[in-house]
Design an enzyme around this catalytic site. Structure first.
Site, PDB file in Angstrom:
ATOM      1  CD  GLN A 188      38.213 -27.604 -39.394  1.00 32.01           C
ATOM      2  OE1 GLN A 188      38.112 -27.338 -38.208  1.00 32.01           O
ATOM      3  NE2 GLN A 188      37.419 -28.479 -39.987  1.00 32.01           N
ATOM      4  CB  SER A 189      38.424 -19.782 -38.582  1.00 31.44           C
ATOM      5  OG  SER A 189      38.428 -18.773 -37.596  1.00 31.44           O
ATOM      6  CG  ASN A 190      41.422 -22.609 -33.782  1.00 30.96           C
ATOM      7  OD1 ASN A 190      40.851 -23.692 -33.726  1.00 30.96           O
ATOM      8  ND2 ASN A 190      42.695 -22.488 -34.153  1.00 30.96           N
ATOM      9  CB  CYS A 221      34.880 -18.773 -37.319  1.00 31.02           C
ATOM     10  SG  CYS A 221      35.319 -17.526 -38.550  1.00 31.02           S
TER      11      CYS A 221
END
Ligand SMILES: *Cc1c(COP(=O)(O)O)cnc(C)c1O
Length: 340
Positions: free
Chosen positions: A78-80, A82
């Site tokens: 869920q990386s912001n 990325c």
């Protein structure tokens, strides 16, 4: 944008800076502590915002200058970071590969959905470290003459941190214009790039208040070391010299809860309170955790009522739907699903 250091953001975020500083009167009153303000970096950039856009502005400018054709980033599923990398790639006509932690998911919610919409190629690292998989991928891409540009974790390098040196300059200028005095700035600190930039900016520009990072994951010793290294990688890029002890990396490590991305009661309460009192959407991994820490510190009388505290909203609300069951009792499929 930034006059003193001539740090120029590319057009895609320049149009959205400076981000607003807004008062939080109902939340301040509810908590009965210092007067709270929010710096809306969740409103930066072309889509859904967040702090990584300020770092990516510098990183992507370098990628373009080097003639790279593909951005490669890695991180949590869920990386912001990325997701914002995928967004910048789409904005600048670059290809994008993301290496995400863990296995291929069953549900494509939150940032996973957005990565897909932005047309990024996704790889799941499974049992391997996503950084190692990304490095292998970059070698393959080079062999295929793809001209990849690898962005390190969270964009937290000296170059990326310049985005937050410039953000500090932008903010101090706004505070002067609005005749607002801030005693403490509070923000979520993860890989240390935001903290490095803000702390370096504060030292270079003479901000006298406290710049306090609430760690979301790492212990204070580790995060301080990361942020210090990044700040000293950034320093020559702004053409300044400064003794090491002038950059103050101030970390609170007491709110890491049960680990990265694990939503506890503190995050849940902070998110619900900010949404209810101010219409402000925080996220469970970063800003909700930092706000939960700030609320706890206010309860412990860490600030006087006369003080002014600026909370940096670093983004992240795009993940909310992926955490629905942790944040609301009313989710479909839960016991109360009839409420819908
Ligand atoms: C990445 C992130 C942070 C932390 O920034 P770092 O520079 O990695 O410390 C804070 N808030 C949000 C929403 C983020 O995505």
């Amino acid at each position: 944008m930034s006059r003193i250091y001539r740090l120029t953001y590319p057009a895609s975020i320049e149009a959205t800076t400076p981000t607003p500083i807004q008062p939080l009167p109902r939340l301040s009153q509810h908590l009965g502590g210092p007067t709270l303000y929010v710096k809306r970096d969740d409103m930066i950039g072309a889509g859904l915002g967040g702090n990584k856009s300020r770092k990516l502005a510098f990183l992507v400018a370098e990628a373009l200058a080097q003639g790279c054709k593909r951005l490669v980033a890695y991180g949590d599923s869920q990386s912001n970071h990325c997701r914002q990398t995928a967004l910048f790639a789409a904005r600048y006509g670059l290809r994008c590969s993301l290496v995400l932690r863990g296995e291929t998911p069953h549900q494509w919610l939150g940032n996973l959905l957005l990565n897909d919409l932005f047309g990024a190629q996704l790889h799941f690292a499974g049992k391997h470290s996503c950084e190692a998989v990304a490095e292998t991928l970059v070698k393959q891409l080079r062999a295929d003459r793809e001209r990849p540009y690898l962005i390190r974790v969270g964009g937290s390098t000296g170059l990326g941190a310049l985005g937050y040196v410039a953000a500090m300059e932008e903010t101090l200028h706004q505070l002067r214009e609005q005749q607002l005095q801030i005693d403490t700035m509070v923000f979520a600190s993860g890989s240390g790039g935001t903290q490095a930039g803000l702390a370096l900016g504060a030292a270079l520009l003479g901000f006298r208040g406290r710049v306090l990072g609430i760690s979301v994951d790492a212990d204070a010793y580790t995060l301080t070391r990361w942020a210090t290294d990044i700040a000293f990688d950034a320093l020559p890029r702004v053409g300044k010299r400064m003794p090491a002890d002038q950059v103050c990396i101030d970390v609170n490590e007491h709110y890491c809860g049960n680990g990265y991305g694990v939503v506890g009661e503190r995050e849940r309460e902070a998110i619900r309170l900010a949404a209810r009192t101010e219409g402000l959407l925080l996220d469970p991994v970063y800003t909700g955790r930092a706000m939960g820490g700030l609320i706890d510190l206010i309860g412990k009388r860490a600030f006087t009522r006369r003080q002014h505290v600026l909370f940096w909203h670093t983004g992240g609300a795009a993940v909310l739907s992926a955490f629905a069951s942790e944040l609301s009792d009313r989710v479909v499929g839960g016991e109360d699903s009839t409420l819908w």
